[in-house]
Design a protein around this motif. Structure first.
Motif: not given
Length: 661
Positions: A294-296, A303-309
């Motif tokens: 799940k992407q934030s 808390g979901d996947l952030r673009a920076v990661n």
């Protein structure tokens, strides 16, 4: 029964908040003559003089415990913080393992800090609040950033400690230690809690704490402000072959030309995968459950996947060996790890599920990394005080303690939770599990404790000079223009306006759940609340996610973060608030909501209608306007179709009707 008792107790709070004396019971603090050593030392001991009892004990000197402690220090409360490490922020000495935070450190907003301090905190996700903000700066744009040091400068802001948008772990540690020194927080170091039990303090149900070294402390009220302290390890055959995130090698060279499997699809998993990616032969990632990625940017949950990661998404979608498996269910498909030797004689780890063979994983792996999240460490609580978890009640966020609307355990009286553990209420929704969210729930908890334990009125409360619709609308607008607490704890904290016949009380940042469980004082005739939230495709699912809403009359279709007003009257049966009307302010790209025609006038008109007992919804008004245009279409317009543009509601389209007369 415990939940019912908590609700009954809470029903008295709103009345107390509105009617209690304005006298503040905080003890005045005499200046403390400290040595130069304590001013400069990395971990000054401000709790050394304390005995074995404190009214409040906070477990954990991380940002959550320190934030609550700063309010208590400023308020003259009898408290202490116990910390297992030798300095504050022990958790941050290790995590995040790869050193980079994913919390925003936006130092500039084109608005000067002196005037727009509260607004700027919306985009500073790391700073803790100044202690004086528990009571000062009410209704204005400033947080009252002069701290509790008797005029000795402003409380530290993290934006002065790092110039990076995504700062380093060491920079945050330096900030936490400066905050500790500035506020002279009473932290008892190297005091690891090994056991918590019930202890009577007079006629009060308090607690006894035993340390790993055999020392004891007692308190009336216990607040747990630790992180989720134990890695989640699934009941999976061969899981011991995996390296845990908590101990995995973080050196890039450790993965040179290796085949790496990462279990997990959260930020920690992508963090570990990103470090390995630079030198590994390839990295495969598998989720804990089906559809786990799940992407934030889509969910609005930080808390979901952030673009920076998410760099591995590039190499996956551009077919550069790395893969992400969102279909495999580690827990539901009986997956396992096993040692084997490749045909070439090389030791490797085999991954499989359900006894079958998946050709995607046929080559085996040199290293497997487990990044499957964390769970609450409840083993230190004796059975009589072991908190019920959300999973025991079938609630979302099962790993968190189950809480009342006052952040108290639903089954253990006088046990409270702060920091990331207060995320139990807004897991997968708002920001309560992160510094930029729980700094506000810590302030709300402090105010709730003062209200219920000392009878001090809500610290963040004022009387409005007038109940006129324009005056009330203006007070509300000033808050949604600048408030950081409402902005970050969307859907969880609200401002409340308690309306009487000739007066109105304004309360800032009250938990919405607290409002819902609080009985109306008999003197109130109306309750208005203000909170912020994202849309849900508009009412009836009609909103369009592809562009922002621009028509004032369709503000309830707004998809991005925007203010939401509600009006309540007392329920005839219970006296609890009963919702009678809801009103949305149109979303604003600049998030300043400072155009009167768009943001103030519609709000004022809604309040006026509510005063008159008109609870017509925005959707009903939109529908009525549509029907007015439809009824006045000419015969030609009905036959050929027509488009009518209303200055308030926007465009209405009427398709051609065959055979229309």
């Amino acid at each position: 029964a415990a939940a019912a008792a908590a609700a009954a107790a809470a029903s008295r709070h709103l009345s107390t908040a509105a009617l209690a004396s304005t006298h503040r019971l905080a003890a005045s603090r005499s200046p403390v003559n400290e040595s130069e050593r304590l001013q400069t030392e990395d971990a000054p001991r401000y709790a050394e003089h304390l005995g074995s009892y404190s009214e409040y004990i906070i477990i954990g000197a991380g940002p959550g415990g320190m934030q609550l402690g700063a309010f208590m220090e400023d308020g003259g409360v009898d408290y202490r913080i116990v910390e297992r490490g030798s300095r504050v922020g022990t958790f941050w000495e290790t995590y995040p393992r790869h050193d980079q935070l994913i919390s925003l450190n936006k130092r500039y907003t084109s608005r000067p800090r002196e005037e727009f301090d509260e607004f700027n905190l919306r985009h500073d996700w790391n700073s803790l609040l100044p202690a004086a903000a528990a009571a000062a700066g009410v209704g204005g744009r400033s947080t009252g950033a002069r701290g509790a040091r008797g005029g000795g400068g402003a409380s530290p802001r993290f934006t002065d400690f790092s110039s990076r948008m995504f700062p380093a772990r060491e920079e945050y540690l330096a900030y936490l230690r400066a905050y500790h020194r500035f506020h002279r927080l009473k932290v008892q170091f190297e005091w690891e809690v090994a056991r918590v039990s019930r202890r009577r303090i007079g006629d009060h149900e308090g607690f006894a704490l035993q340390s790993s070294a055999g020392r004891f402390l007692t308190c009336k009220y216990l607040i747990v402000a630790t992180a989720l302290g134990r890695p989640y390890v699934p009941d999976m055959e061969g899981i011991e072959l995996a390296d845990g995130y908590e101990s995995v090698d973080v050196r890039e060279e450790a993965y040179k030309d290796q085949r790496v499997l990462v279990l997990g699809l959260g930020n920690a998993a992508f963090e570990a995968a990103g470090r390995a990616q630079a030198t590994a032969g390839y990295v495969h990632m598998i989720g804990r459950s089906h559809g786990g990625l799940k992407q934030s940017y889509f969910t609005h949950y930080v808390g979901d996947l952030r673009a920076v990661n998410n760099g591995l998404l590039d190499t996956f979608f551009l077919k550069s060996l790395d893969t992400i498996d969102v279909d495999t269910d580690l827990e539901g498909r009986n997956c396992s790890l096993a040692r084997r030797v490749s045909p070439g004689g090389k030791p490797e780890i085999d991954f499989g599920c359900g006894g079958g063979h998946n050709p995607s994983y046929r080559e085996g792996y040199d290293r497997v990394i487990r990044c499957l999240g964390w769970v609450f460490e409840d083993r230190l609580f004796e059975d009589a005080v072991k908190p019920t978890l959300n999973r025991d009640l079938g609630l979302l966020g099962g790993k968190y303690p189950a809480l009342t609307e006052s952040y108290e355990s639903v089954n253990v009286k006088n046990l409270y939770f702060a920091g990331t553990l207060s995320h139990a209420h807004d897991y997968k929704r708002s920001a309560g599990g992160f510094v930029h969210g729980f700094r506000y729930t810590a302030r709300a908890l402090y105010r709730l404790l003062r209200l219920s334990h000392q009878g001090v009125r809500w610290e963040g409360q004022r009387e409005l000079g007038s109940t006129a619709a324009h005056s009330v609308a203006l007070a509300l607008q000033r808050r949604f223009q600048s408030s950081s607490g409402l902005y970050q704890m969307f859907g969880e904290l609200c401002d409340a306006v308690l309306m009487r016949d000739a007066s109105a009380t304004y309360m800032e940042e009250v938990p919405l759940r607290f409002i819902a469980h609080s009985a109306f004082p008999t003197s109130l005739r109306l309750l208005l609340t203000l909170h912020m939230d994202y849309g849900n495709k508009g009412h009836n699912g009609r909103g369009d996610l592809s562009f922002a809403t621009r028509e004032v009359g369709r503000a309830h279709y707004s998809q991005f973060l925007h203010p939401i007003l509600r009006a309540y009257e007392p329920s005839a049966e219970s006296g609890l608030p009963s919702l009678v009307s809801e009103f949305h302010i149109i979303e604003d790209l600049l998030t300043t909501w400072d155009v009167d025609a768009l943001h103030l006038k519609p709000l004022e008109e809604w309040i006026s209608r509510v005063y008159e007992g008109d609870y017509t919804s925005q959707e009903e008004r939109l529908t009525a306007r549509f029907k007015e245009y439809e009824a006045n279409l000419t015969r030609e317009e009905r036959r050929a179709g027509a488009k009518k543009v209303d200055p308030y509601f926007g465009a209405f389209t009427f398709p051609a009707v065959k055979g229309a007369m």
